[in-house]
Design an enzyme around this catalytic site. Structure first.
Site, PDB file in Angstrom:
ATOM      1  N   CYS A   1      39.548  47.660  26.051  1.00 44.87           N
ATOM      2  CA  CYS A   1      40.221  46.363  25.985  1.00 44.87           C
ATOM      3  C   CYS A   1      41.167  46.313  24.790  1.00 44.87           C
ATOM      4  CB  CYS A   1      39.200  45.233  25.873  1.00 44.87           C
ATOM      5  SG  CYS A   1      38.246  44.991  27.386  1.00 44.87           S
TER       6      CYS A   1
ATOM      7  N   LEU B   1      32.270  52.997  11.418  1.00 45.25           N
ATOM      8  CA  LEU B   1      30.809  52.939  11.347  1.00 45.25           C
ATOM      9  C   LEU B   1      30.166  54.105  12.086  1.00 45.25           C
ATOM     10  CD1 LEU B   1      30.137  49.107  11.778  1.00 45.25           C
ATOM     11  CD2 LEU B   1      30.271  50.443   9.673  1.00 45.25           C
TER      12      LEU B   1
END
Length: 424
Positions: free
Chosen positions: A117, A126
């Site tokens: 998206c 991360l």
């Protein structure tokens, strides 16, 4: 290209079954890469574009895959590649889930930076931090994440996530289950999809404790095995279908759910005046005469989910009063707002939050999907709009909803899929 043509104004009623969860299916499918031992059988896998893309990725890597009637069978005994190519990864950001399993199994992997998206930043920091904590050397070069183990295998470590991240928690889990020693994940994501992945890994032979809390402890094991497993149901699809009942003034029962996974959403529906009843795995929502405005802030589970934020915005256009919508996860996830306004909504952006003025009478027109949940938002708006709404580019919708037009039609909606030509 496909579009959905909706003639609004029909009150929805009836019973519909929830599909399996895409957001739990993808990491579970990725975890099958961890072991060459046997053939996995996984049930309740939704037949979605993202799932098909992930299957293509597994087949590219050399896995043998069979997918029929929502059952997936996978054997990763003869993988031939450790590289996830741009051509596949660009289609879907969840492709990053192969990073942990491939690194854990082979000690080296190259994964193209992900797609998916198109809203807001999508940092992989991360994921990289977690792999580095476990002893890998990670570089980004020529659009690829290149990760190598220093030594014979990954090493257990303490990983403290600065923010809650479903994707990074999942990748760290899959990398850690065969690492040497103990791994502790602090501020781990609480989402049901992470709990589902933990249960799957446990069944494979992983040693994980603290499931359902923000601290996960993983004792590395030497070997994992292929297993049979049932995927969980899709809480976001269930919430969207309940939203369709609420926005049309109808009454709908969604079966096959885990109601506690939808606690914050059901609370919001009740605050809006809806009558919500729960019996076993079934949730029934009956809309009120007048919807009440409800302010929501999307935050990590168990708070209101970001994946229901767009649908809630559509619903609030029909509430009798103004409401505010804030997304603390994706600050810029408001691509659906201009298209809702094209239908007649009155929504303003104030810094990083939206002010929805209600109620507004919506009138059908052509609108364009920009991402998965924006598509669902526009479908809900089309269900209540006067005249005909055409939702274009529904390939976004097909990434996360299994035959949603068939489910809505069975509940009484006037909705059909048609082809159209898009001019460049």
């Amino acid at each position: 290209m496909n579009k959905l043509v909706i003639r609004g104004g029909k009150k929805l009623s009836g019973t519909v079954a929830a599909s399996g969860s895409k957001n739990s299916a993808l990491p579970v499918i990725a975890a099958t890469l961890l072991t060459p031992d046997g053939t996995f059988g996984i049930n309740r896998i939704p037949d979605l574009k993202d799932v098909r893309t992930f299957i293509q990725l597994l087949e590219y890597l050399g896995a043998a895959v069979s997918f029929e009637n929502n059952r997936l069978e996978v054997s990763s005994s003869d993988l031939k590649s450790i590289e996830a190519p741009y051509e596949l990864v660009k289609k879907m950001r969840a492709s990053i889930y192969v990073l942990g399993p491939l690194l854990a199994r082979f000690g080296h992997t190259r994964v193209s930076l992900p797609g998916g998206c198109a809203f807001g930043p999508r940092p992989v920091d991360l994921h990289i931090m977690a792999m580095e904590k476990l002893g890998a050397t990670v570089t980004i070069e020529q659009g690829f994440i290149d990760a190598k183990v220093n030594g014979s295998r990954l090493r257990g470590a303490e990983i403290d996530f600065p923010i809650s991240s479903v994707g990074a928690t999942g990748n760290a889990l899959m990398a850690a289950v065969t690492a040497e020693g103990k791994t502790v994940l602090q501020n781990a994501a609480l989402e049901p999809e992470i709990e589902c992945l933990c249960r799957f890994l446990q069944k494979m032979g992983a040693n994980i404790s603290g499931i359902g809390t923000t601290t996960l402890v993983i004792e590395g094991v030497d070997q994992l095995k292929a297993v049979e497993f049932d995927n969980i149901f899709d809480r976001i699809e269930a919430g969207t279908l309940l939203g369709a009942a609420a926005i049309t003034g109808g009454s709908v029962t969604v079966t096959g759910t885990v109601p506690e996974h939808l606690g914050s959403v059901l609370d919001a529906f009740r605050q809006a005046g809806c009558i919500v009843t729960v019996k076993d795995d079934a949730i029934t929502l009956t809309a009120p005469e007048e919807l009440q405005p409800v302010d929501i802030t999307a935050r990590p589970y168990p708070e209101f989910p970001t994946d229901m934020q767009a649908q809630w915005m559509a619903l609030m256009t029909q509430a009798h009063g103004d409401s505010t919508i804030i997304d603390r996860i994706y600050l810029e996830r408001f691509n659906h707002l201009p298209e809702l306004n094209r239908l007649g909504a009155h929504i303003e952006i104030r810094d990083n939050w939206a002010l929805v003025h209600g109620p507004q009478e919506l009138t059908g027109t052509k609108v364009m999907s920009t991402d998965l949940r924006a598509s669902a938002c526009l479908v809900l708006a089309g269900l209540v709009a006067k005249e005909t709404t055409e939702v274009l580019r529904v390939y976004h919708l097909d990434r996360g909803y299994e035959s949603i037009e068939k489910k809505l039609s069975a509940l009484g909606a006037d909705i059909k899929r048609e082809q159209y030509q898009e001019f460049s």
